[in-house]
Design a protein around this motif. Structure first.
Motif, short mmCIF file in Angstrom:
data_model
loop_
_atom_site.label_atom_id
_atom_site.label_comp_id
_atom_site.label_asym_id
_atom_site.label_seq_id
_atom_site.Cartn_x
_atom_site.Cartn_y
_atom_site.Cartn_z
N THR A 128 -8.34 7.42 1.61
CA THR A 128 -8.39 6.00 1.26
C THR A 128 -7.23 5.57 0.36
O THR A 128 -6.91 4.38 0.28
N TYR A 129 -6.58 6.54 -0.29
CA TYR A 129 -5.44 6.21 -1.15
C TYR A 129 -4.30 5.61 -0.34
O TYR A 129 -3.47 4.86 -0.88
N SER B 127 0.83 -1.20 0.00
CA SER B 127 0.00 0.00 0.00
C SER B 127 0.87 1.25 0.00
O SER B 127 2.04 1.23 0.41
N SER C 79 1.98 2.00 3.57
CA SER C 79 3.03 1.10 4.06
C SER C 79 4.37 1.41 3.41
O SER C 79 5.42 1.35 4.07
N ASP D 145 -4.40 3.28 1.69
CA ASP D 145 -4.57 1.83 1.83
C ASP D 145 -4.62 1.11 0.49
O ASP D 145 -4.76 -0.10 0.44
N ARG D 146 -4.47 1.86 -0.61
CA ARG D 146 -4.47 1.24 -1.94
C ARG D 146 -3.05 0.85 -2.34
O ARG D 146 -2.08 1.49 -1.94
N ASP D 147 -2.94 -0.22 -3.13
CA ASP D 147 -1.63 -0.63 -3.62
C ASP D 147 -0.97 0.51 -4.39
O ASP D 147 -1.63 1.24 -5.14
#
Length: 255
Positions: A136-137, A98, A101, A139-141
């Motif tokens: 929300t971006y 993400s 991360s 948590d996106r890949d």
């Protein structure tokens, strides 16, 4: 006393045994914003990748000093940990990791310590608000399914979070609409507030420069910096284009 951050001397760079840069000299101080402009194929991106240490770009002559340390032979990872950041013209897509991360891991490597999730999220939320990014971006890949503008915002988000000593932006405004350019420019302006951080903006356009304070402008033609000036040089390019600089490049080649 002004602190010299980057000192490039006589840099020659090959790509697949073809010399692209023919002896680049470039000095940057902390807190300065430099713009590197030139026509397509002039070698602008080559310089950015060479400064970052991409092994595809072979340095055959010259040196790169960063914070008074010779980094000419250093690996990409070491240069990143030293405080150099490169925003790619075409950001990579990384499935399974993400955006949040990825940035948190990079920050932990840079700082040499684990970050509390709550503190990290709070810091990232503030940076995302500058770029008008939906939370929300995080948590996106990384870059998977992102539009071109969203990828560029994700790159600038990384810059704001990592706070590098030297940020190299390679064609960050390429392919963006007017609104996206304005948003990315706000992120760059936010970075400029860090008086110890320097910017090298690589571009053939001038849209991203409209709201930024520019200290020096360098014109790169055929792998050579043919002229250096202040922000007024950008205005000359807008009015007259790059044609005027080709003769200078030819004269330098003959010397």
């Amino acid at each position: 006393m002004t602190e010299q951050l980057l000192n490039v001397n006589g840099l020659k760079v090959n790509v697949e045994d073809r010399e692209i840069l023919h002896g680049i000299d470039l000095q940057m101080n902390a807190g300065e914003t430099h713009v590197l402009m030139g026509p397509n194929g002039a070698g602008k991106s080559t310089l950015g990748y060479a400064l970052m240490g991409n092994p595809k770009f072979e340095i055959t002559e010259g040196s790169i000093f960063f914070k008074n340390k010779d980094i000419t032979e250093e690996a990409v990872e070491k240069r990143a940990s030293d405080g150099i950041f490169l925003s790619f013209q075409n950001p990579l897509e990384v499935p399974g990791i993400s955006l949040g991360s990825f940035i948190r891991s990079a920050l932990e490597r840079r700082r040499g310590e684990k970050l509390r999730l709550w503190d990290f999220r709070k810091e990232m939320k503030k940076a995302m608000e500058v770029l008008q990014m939906d939370e929300t971006y995080a948590d996106r890949d990384l870059n998977i399914g992102f539009s071109g503008g969203e990828k560029k915002k994700a790159e600038i988000l990384q810059m704001l979070m990592l706070r590098p000593a030297l940020a190299i932006l390679d064609e960050t405004d390429s392919g963006l609409d007017v609104d996206a350019v304005r948003t990315v420019s706000r992120g760059v302006e936010e970075y400029q507030k860090n008086e110890k951080g320097a910017l090298l903006i690589i571009t053939h356009s001038t849209r991203i420069l409209e709201a930024l304070k520019v200290d020096y402008t360098h014109i790169l033609v055929d792998g050579r910096i043919v002229e250096t000036g202040d922000a007024g040089l950008v205005e000359r390019i807008n009015a007259e284009g790059f044609e005027q600089f080709y003769e200078q490049a030819v004269r330098m080649y003959r010397q």
